[in-house]
Design a protein around this motif. Sequence first.
Motif, PDB file in Angstrom:
ATOM      1  N   ASP A  64      74.350   8.637  46.406  1.00 31.15           N
ATOM      2  CA  ASP A  64      73.101   7.899  46.183  1.00 31.15           C
ATOM      3  C   ASP A  64      73.167   6.452  46.680  1.00 31.15           C
ATOM      4  OD1 ASP A  64      74.774   6.853  44.255  1.00 31.15           O
ATOM      5  OD2 ASP A  64      73.242   6.804  42.704  1.00 31.15           O
ATOM      6  N   GLY A  65      73.730   6.260  47.822  1.00 28.64           N
ATOM      7  CA  GLY A  65      73.842   4.963  48.474  1.00 28.64           C
ATOM      8  C   GLY A  65      74.429   5.206  49.844  1.00 28.64           C
ATOM      9  N   VAL A  96      87.946  -3.100  49.433  1.00 28.36           N
ATOM     10  CA  VAL A  96      86.542  -2.810  49.202  1.00 28.36           C
ATOM     11  C   VAL A  96      85.737  -4.060  49.501  1.00 28.36           C
ATOM     12  CG1 VAL A  96      84.824  -2.104  47.482  1.00 28.36           C
ATOM     13  CG2 VAL A  96      87.128  -1.124  47.413  1.00 28.36           C
ATOM     14  N   ASP A  97      84.704  -3.897  50.326  1.00 25.49           N
ATOM     15  CA  ASP A  97      83.830  -5.009  50.670  1.00 25.49           C
ATOM     16  C   ASP A  97      82.394  -4.579  50.391  1.00 25.49           C
ATOM     17  OD1 ASP A  97      82.923  -7.451  51.702  1.00 25.49           O
ATOM     18  OD2 ASP A  97      82.751  -6.633  53.721  1.00 25.49           O
ATOM     19  N   GLY A  98      81.724  -5.299  49.525  1.00 22.45           N
ATOM     20  CA  GLY A  98      80.336  -4.958  49.219  1.00 22.45           C
ATOM     21  C   GLY A  98      80.155  -4.593  47.760  1.00 22.45           C
ATOM     22  N   ASP A  99      79.269  -3.658  47.504  1.00 20.58           N
ATOM     23  CA  ASP A  99      78.839  -3.261  46.168  1.00 20.58           C
ATOM     24  C   ASP A  99      79.945  -2.511  45.423  1.00 20.58           C
ATOM     25  OD1 ASP A  99      77.625  -2.193  43.909  1.00 20.58           O
ATOM     26  OD2 ASP A  99      75.854  -1.465  44.982  1.00 20.58           O
ATOM     27  N   MET A 100      80.596  -3.201  44.492  1.00 18.74           N
ATOM     28  CA  MET A 100      81.679  -2.578  43.730  1.00 18.74           C
ATOM     29  C   MET A 100      81.168  -1.425  42.877  1.00 18.74           C
ATOM     30  SD  MET A 100      84.908  -2.532  43.402  1.00 18.74           S
ATOM     31  CE  MET A 100      85.620  -4.059  43.928  1.00 18.74           C
ATOM     32  N   GLY A 101      79.926  -1.509  42.404  1.00 21.79           N
ATOM     33  CA  GLY A 101      79.340  -0.412  41.633  1.00 21.79           C
ATOM     34  C   GLY A 101      79.240   0.850  42.466  1.00 21.79           C
ATOM     35  N   MET A 153      82.640   2.391  42.774  1.00 15.60           N
ATOM     36  CA  MET A 153      83.027   3.120  41.559  1.00 15.60           C
ATOM     37  C   MET A 153      82.333   4.474  41.468  1.00 15.60           C
ATOM     38  SD  MET A 153      85.303   1.194  40.334  1.00 15.60           S
ATOM     39  CE  MET A 153      85.597   1.890  38.736  1.00 15.60           C
ATOM     40  N   ARG A 154      81.038   4.516  41.829  1.00 20.29           N
ATOM     41  CA  ARG A 154      80.317   5.806  41.831  1.00 20.29           C
ATOM     42  C   ARG A 154      80.946   6.768  42.829  1.00 20.29           C
ATOM     43  NH1 ARG A 154      75.999   2.370  42.273  1.00 20.29           N
ATOM     44  NH2 ARG A 154      75.400   3.231  44.304  1.00 20.29           N
ATOM     45  N   LEU A 155      81.318   6.231  43.981  1.00 26.62           N
ATOM     46  CA  LEU A 155      81.950   7.058  45.007  1.00 26.62           C
ATOM     47  C   LEU A 155      83.308   7.556  44.537  1.00 26.62           C
ATOM     48  CD1 LEU A 155      81.648   8.190  47.849  1.00 26.62           C
ATOM     49  CD2 LEU A 155      82.676   6.102  48.706  1.00 26.62           C
ATOM     50  N   ALA A 156      84.078   6.693  43.898  1.00 31.16           N
ATOM     51  CA  ALA A 156      85.392   7.102  43.383  1.00 31.16           C
ATOM     52  C   ALA A 156      85.262   8.238  42.380  1.00 31.16           C
ATOM     53  CB  ALA A 156      86.099   5.907  42.749  1.00 31.16           C
TER      54      ALA A 156
END
Length: 96
Positions: free
Chosen positions: A22-23, A81-86, A89-92
């Motif tokens: 979702d991103g 990681v560069d950018g949206d940490m959220g 985390m969703r991807l992880a």
Amino acid sequence: MSETLTAAVTALNEKLAGEGFDGTAKFVLGDEGSLMIDSDGARIGDDDADVTLSADVDTFQQIFEGETNPTNAFMSGKLTVDGDMGAAMRLASLLG
């Protein structure tokens, strides 16, 4: 086209099981190139993304095969990681 990238796209699409993301996320696999994950799944590409994850090929292979936890790779400095940490985390959680 790199065999490594092609294999990574195949592995990611199998892991996602058709769910997509979702991103937008970009994986930069060292000198091999990059791939994208979005709502359509994984593909080779180098577009702008919400989050960019960079590591060497071996680290990504271990993550994609479930041998290494993405969070542990990040904490040990093997994954940046560069950018949206959220989004990262969703991807992880999708890959883990």
